[in-house]
Design an enzyme around this catalytic site. Structure first.
Site, PDB file in Angstrom:
ATOM      1  N   ASN A 214      12.485  30.996   2.782  1.00  0.00           N
ATOM      2  CA  ASN A 214      13.311  29.849   3.166  1.00  0.00           C
ATOM      3  C   ASN A 214      13.138  28.675   2.210  1.00  0.00           C
ATOM      4  O   ASN A 214      12.036  28.439   1.721  1.00  0.00           O
ATOM      5  CB  ASN A 214      12.947  29.395   4.579  1.00  0.00           C
ATOM      6  CG  ASN A 214      13.563  30.279   5.631  1.00  0.00           C
ATOM      7  OD1 ASN A 214      14.662  30.793   5.432  1.00  0.00           O
ATOM      8  ND2 ASN A 214      12.871  30.460   6.738  1.00  0.00           N
TER       9      ASN A 214
ATOM     10  N   SER B 105       9.440  33.014   7.506  1.00  0.00           N
ATOM     11  CA  SER B 105      10.197  32.975   8.749  1.00  0.00           C
ATOM     12  C   SER B 105       9.324  33.547   9.849  1.00  0.00           C
ATOM     13  O   SER B 105       8.519  34.447   9.612  1.00  0.00           O
ATOM     14  CB  SER B 105      11.457  33.828   8.583  1.00  0.00           C
ATOM     15  OG  SER B 105      11.909  34.323   9.828  1.00  0.00           O
TER      16      SER B 105
ATOM     17  N   LYS C  75      12.265  36.960   4.436  1.00  0.00           N
ATOM     18  CA  LYS C  75      12.876  35.681   4.087  1.00  0.00           C
ATOM     19  C   LYS C  75      11.986  34.778   3.247  1.00  0.00           C
ATOM     20  O   LYS C  75      10.773  34.735   3.385  1.00  0.00           O
ATOM     21  CB  LYS C  75      13.288  34.932   5.344  1.00  0.00           C
ATOM     22  CG  LYS C  75      14.616  35.440   5.902  1.00  0.00           C
ATOM     23  CD  LYS C  75      15.211  34.466   6.871  1.00  0.00           C
ATOM     24  CE  LYS C  75      15.868  33.321   6.128  1.00  0.00           C
ATOM     25  NZ  LYS C  75      16.469  32.371   7.071  1.00  0.00           N
TER      26      LYS C  75
ATOM     27  N   ARG D 216      13.148 -18.604  14.938  1.00  0.00           N
ATOM     28  CA  ARG D 216      12.577 -17.254  14.982  1.00  0.00           C
ATOM     29  C   ARG D 216      13.266 -16.496  16.101  1.00  0.00           C
ATOM     30  O   ARG D 216      13.571 -17.074  17.129  1.00  0.00           O
ATOM     31  CB  ARG D 216      11.050 -17.267  15.190  1.00  0.00           C
ATOM     32  CG  ARG D 216      10.292 -17.560  13.873  1.00  0.00           C
ATOM     33  CD  ARG D 216       8.774 -17.387  14.011  1.00  0.00           C
ATOM     34  NE  ARG D 216       8.200 -18.477  14.774  1.00  0.00           N
ATOM     35  CZ  ARG D 216       7.610 -18.350  15.964  1.00  0.00           C
ATOM     36  NH1 ARG D 216       7.483 -17.141  16.516  1.00  0.00           N
ATOM     37  NH2 ARG D 216       7.138 -19.405  16.607  1.00  0.00           N
TER      38      ARG D 216
ATOM     39  N   ARG E 184       0.836  -1.211   0.000  1.00  0.00           N
ATOM     40  CA  ARG E 184       0.000   0.000   0.000  1.00  0.00           C
ATOM     41  C   ARG E 184       0.865   1.253   0.000  1.00  0.00           C
ATOM     42  O   ARG E 184       0.531   2.255  -0.636  1.00  0.00           O
ATOM     43  CB  ARG E 184      -0.906   0.008   1.244  1.00  0.00           C
ATOM     44  CG  ARG E 184      -2.033  -1.004   1.130  1.00  0.00           C
ATOM     45  CD  ARG E 184      -2.830  -1.092   2.441  1.00  0.00           C
ATOM     46  NE  ARG E 184      -3.496  -2.388   2.494  1.00  0.00           N
ATOM     47  CZ  ARG E 184      -3.995  -2.945   3.579  1.00  0.00           C
ATOM     48  NH1 ARG E 184      -3.932  -2.293   4.738  1.00  0.00           N
ATOM     49  NH2 ARG E 184      -4.570  -4.123   3.531  1.00  0.00           N
TER      50      ARG E 184
END
Lengths: 445, 445, 445, 445
Positions: free
Chosen positions: A286, A278, A284, A317, A127
């Site tokens: 980023n 920011s 800014k 096991r 999946r």
């Protein structure tokens, strides 16, 4: 707030909503119940258990509403037993008994806990495969487009973070794309290889099923869409390879993310991602996609080393072996997926600035042609002369603030050696053509 | 199902319910809000912001009911920004604005996202500390008790999984205890060292606060019960050390868990833990505590290598650095805690079987005295003679089915060399006394 | 010793010549012989063996010329026995027997292989300590000097590789220095803690020495300049901590190396290391010191995870445990030392270009003052107005090609809110002062 | 070359003599010179350089006696340049110049350092392949033989280190063999995939060679027995996969080594390896092969995580990226080879003790048939009755000291439910048949 609720904040940058659902309690318990149901049907098909019991079991498994379980108690039982299969079987037995006490005898018949846990993990990984693929394709498509668009966009090649010789952004994008595509094919191949059923019973010999062992295992595989296999309770290579290939893909993603963050530096300015803001600085932009991708991708090698460390399962096991793998593989696949999604978001909306690329190239004042000049001079005048001339021209270029090619053209020894070849020493056509040849090879590869 | 709901099944064996709560969304968001509130108060105390605004902010932060948030949206914003501080500040601003629009100006004033994320992580680690400690004490108490009770319980020492010379179970339990105690002191010390505030502002120089930077940072630390510190945006040693000391503790726990699983083997049978059952085999008593402890402990070195890999934070704050740490440290502390709890449960109820220990010792037919015989013979008759005599006695013991000491006593050369010393060659008093001397040294250590 | 024997180009960038000697065969065998000699003397001092035998043994150990050994055979025996102690004891016995056959009886008396291997490793680590220290001091001295010289050199702070607010290079160098110094103190502390003797005999209870065990162990420690300790055959925390602290130091070194490579980018050009050349490009000045440091430092986390993985030593001595540690610790310390040396060479000769730092700052057109403006505006006019004004000024700055402060000063709302405060919105004094305050805190720390 | 030069006792258990030679200086420098020679010839074939110069270069490369080099100086230059290609090219240029100064111009023409380093590493890995294969085949042959011989040798299956149901040693040996064989095929496949030439020139676009780039790269590959490829300066997946597949193989080897050490425990006594002695205890037969294999194998995951961490090579060539890989891959392959050799030596001479296997099985007093009884009882009498009956019989068996099957046969409810089926409840035929079915599936797989 449901069982499919968001992942934890502490892990938020290490998964995606889709993958978080794939590895949710609902999903894992559902997969384990699917395995128990399929096992009952496979055993009935081979007369190991009565058909009516199998149908009752399968129906009861399907009817369980995972959201209604007392998960706190379930997890406590899981910890006590070191496996979720114990409380799961208890739950299923109770539900079957409510309908048909006789059928309860045939729940989990001849299986061992790890058969259920391993097969459920395999189903879960499949999946996850479906969730990962679209992001991989988004990256490939975006990078192929960028590569084509910028097949002739000249930029600085950079090695050891220093200006090297000119390349094209088309080539760079193709290299990125080839890395991610190769990584994805590896992950995809490993996931396909891991698509096998686990059914070995108590000690891996299916002894409880007598002569029907192989047939039941095959039927179980078939029902679940998996390949049959001898039991692999202690042979974990296929699971481990899912992790290691994820790490290789994560490395390719980290390369793209880091390169983009480097290109986005203000002083470089050759690309921009639709970035995050920011909390402190209004100006800014980023490279938050790169930050998320790097944070996720750099987790993966360590997670994988944990997975590899646990490979030596004792005897038939192990004591703790597969328990380690559940957590390690779950975290590995999710972190890889987080990096994949972050890179996909980033490259799909990546802005590229050819003018700035050209300006940065020009700002080197032509020293990037020193390799070409050196090779031509070596061929024409020998190694010593070439070294002498190039060195002199580099100094002159620096001292007089002229370009290196200009300095060469003012150098008598250079002129004697190369003549008119000096005229084209700084033409970019050859660089573009060379980059294009490699780019085409990469796109075909 | 609340925000403090059980951890995920996929990670169930890698945490404990208590630690899962410590690293829950409610806990982390609460810690972040605590930091924002404390920051406002500290800034007001130094006249950076108005006192009334600070009170409004602190009250709003306290009033937020984390359980009512739309976490799906919050996580999406976190992913977009590569930090939870962005949506957190937005949330807090909105709540403050509802009460007093003017106060909203002073939320998160002069701070950077990483200030909040780092300080909240430190607070969270301190809470984890409180959760870990009782399990550590349970182990120490249980092992001290076992060690005292079995100070004279003779058993085989085993090296490279082979019989060596006799020791006592008291010594073995003391060695286990010393390892766990040493590990815990390391973790505890690292957590105490990490108890520092992070407050550096945009670039780590607290420039937004002018001359008040140091004082505000100190006040913030004080309010939160942390130590002041220069900003450590890129100096991550103290956080990394929390991880590495956890790994060392996890190693000590894994040793106890593995030794117990080995002692519980049917063929050895010297100990039994209150174990888990099997989904397949009614007779089984699995060392499930050891399985959980090993699965958790063996994850830790890889998690820590991820943490260490991320240490090289670029320039003033990194691209992805602390984001990596949140997940890595959270997982490291939780996995260590899972191992701690599993070992605590195991040793508190460990059954020890002195008779079986003695029987296994006796079953070696006295070869465990070969070292002592060899040393005494070397002193008495030289190295060559000692080698010859011991080798001969070992062969004779095997061939005739008698014990090695008996074979020695039948050997003329041995008798000539050692005389009456042979009478006591297989007395265990000295072994017990030697073990006791080391045991006492360990308990004092 | 022939050319077929070891060699190390493959590892050349993972060690230094000095450390390679510390971990050489000559050094290790010498350390093991020192331990055997000291053991004999300690045992003689407590009447466990004759004094004359001890002197003969010690003299023979000292007389062995390691260079003359057949190392190929020695290594084969080591592999067969899984320990070098077996061939070493055989060698020493042979040499002692040549001088005094009776003394041969007392070689390695009451010890086990791991006693010798562990104590020799500890001695070797102490020698490594001496080799590492000068490079650490070179770094501290160079960075302290750079930090002082550039206490007022303004440069861009950079976060997430984007321009943040102004700092000083003095602060940056102080942060580098604090990180390396903190890392070195950790390594140094761990090495001091690891300075303990290993002496436990066959099963860790010193049973062969009867009542003299503790005293002999103390005397042995004293002779070798180590601290006494209960045996630690299976308690490996102190050794592991040498590795983990190396990894933390390596992280601090990698940060310096990476930052320098980033500053050396042509487009940034704020620093230059005396670099290596290129085999292809005459113009290049590669950050080869950074490359070596990064290659070495990035190896360390994985090496350490191997070390941590091996911590769970079975029973009284493990199957393979300490054997893993020899290689892992040797490689860890050497790689850390390689990074230390490369960073020392780099920072000692680092050129810094304040003009370029200033130019890069100016090239941001004052957006780096947006945080300050925003905070002042928030205080003066509220959060919404501040956001509106800053955003407008940023746009105008971009559109009109003027600086952000200039745009602010043209903005009526900004002028109304801040008045004359706008005049100093782009003064760097405060940034320098703030950086200096933190720098001084770091230097004191 | 003096004694001060490399040496490897510290790494003795992490390599084999054959692999140590493969990664020796002589071997690596030889490979690099082979690449330079082949490059010259390939370039001459495509008229990039004069044929006579190519022949001179190739002859000079072949004539270099690596043993006569001043390796100390060579390594110093390597460290300075962060690549051995710089001193290597200088050396080759000097030697060519001695013969024909004009030819010196054409040494390393159009190549970059990493072209030589990468291609030489690939050649070296191919040589390692040849050294690893025989040990892999020894293991497969020995385990196939053991598996066939013991197809009917009944033993306890053991899960979580507890007795589970009966299997055969033939099955166990087949599981071991399948794991090692699968691991080897993975390593072998990865090495085959990595068999590609690296030739990209300064920035990975082969720009120095104009239109001849692709053809020269193909000719170079052909001469060296490698496959052509677009340059892979920053796409390291194929190299990384060599490491990750080694780690998976190492895990399979560690499983065999650990299982054997467990079977060799005195209390189990089901197998014995021709083991090493003890320096302290004359009676001991240590599983030294297992110790060496485990010490080597457990190093590998950490080494590989280092390799994976380094995958994100910056831009066109990284700062430190491939330098990390040389050391990491060299160590990985050698450690894997050490484990392979140790396991091969161990299994080739493994003694198996069927009587002891049977005795250990019998000592469980038939509880190993509880799963079978439980399943049959569930089918016959329902889940509740089965649980009740088995539980009662287990108690009675313990209380009265009789076997579990005997207790069942004395239980009226059991007799009523199963009748004559109880007679065969403890027959081993079905267990052997089931094990054989899986064994045959594994041998075919």
């Amino acid at each position: 707030v449901s069982l499919e609720r968001p992942d934890r904040l502490i892990d938020a940058l290490s998964t995606t909503p889709a993958l978080s659902r794939v590895f949710s309690d609902a999903s894992l318990l559902g997969a384990m119940l699917d395995v128990e149901a399929a096992l009952a049907m496979a055993e009935a098909a081979h007369d190991v258990i009565p058909a009516s019991a199998a149908e009752t079991i399968a129906a009861a498994a399907r009817a369980i509403d995972v959201a209604s379980l007392d998960m706190e108690a379930f997890l406590a039982d899981t910890r006590h037993a070191a496996t979720p299969a114990i409380p799961l079987v208890a739950l299923l037995v109770a539900r079957v008994r409510d309908v048909d006490p006789a059928a309860a005898a045939f729940v989990h018949y001849g299986a061992t806990s790890q058969d259920i846990a391993d097969t459920a993990l395999v189903l879960t990984l499949q999946r996850a495969h479906e969730r990962l693929e679209p992001d991989s394709q988004r990256i490939s498509a975006a990078l192929a487009r960028l590569s084509d668009e910028h097949a002739s966009t000249v930029m600085l090649g950079r090695t050891l973070l220093q200006p090297a010789t000119p390349i094209t952004f088309g080539l760079k994008a193709a290299v990125w794309g080839a890395g991610v595509s190769e990584g994805w094919q590896r992950v995809s191949g490993a996931l396909a290889q891991a698509r096998t059923v686990q059914f070995g019973g108590a000690s891996g010999s299916r002894s409880a099923l007598g002569a029907q062992g192989t047939a039941v295992a095959a039927a179980l595989a078939d029902t679940l869409g998996l390949r049959p296999s001898p039991p692999w309770h202690t042979r974990r290579a296929r699971l481990a390879a899912v992790g290691t290939e994820c790490a290789i893909l994560a490395g390719a993603l980290a390369k793209v993310a880091r390169d983009i963050a480097l290109l986005m530096q203000a002083e470089v300015g050759e690309a921009a991602a639709a970035g995050g803001g920011s909390s402190a600085m209004p100006h800014k932009r980023n490279p938050s996609g790169s930050a998320v991708a790097l944070a996720a991708a750099e987790r993966v090698p360590g997670l994988v080393s944990g997975l590899l460390t646990g490979l030596a399962h004792e005897h038939e096991r192990a004591v703790g072996g597969w328990q380690l793998e559940w957590a390690a593989l779950g975290a590995t696949v999710q972190a890889t997926g987080a990096a994949l999604a972050a890179v996909a978001d980033t490259v799909e909306r990546l802005q590229v600035f050819p003018d700035r690329m050209r300006a940065n190239l020009d700002a080197t004042r032509g020293v990037v042609f020193a390799e070409r000049a050196s090779l031509q001079l070596r061929a024409a005048a020998g190694r010593d002369a070439a070294g002498r001339i190039v060195s002199r021209a580099l100094s002159r270029s620096e001292a007089e603030g002229i370009t290196f090619p200009a300095a060469l053209r003012l150098d008598d020894e250079a002129v004697r050696a190369l003549g008119h070849a000096l005229d084209t020493i700084d033409r970019l056509d050859e660089d573009v053509a060379a980059a294009e040849a490699v780019r085409r090879q990469l796109l075909k590869d």
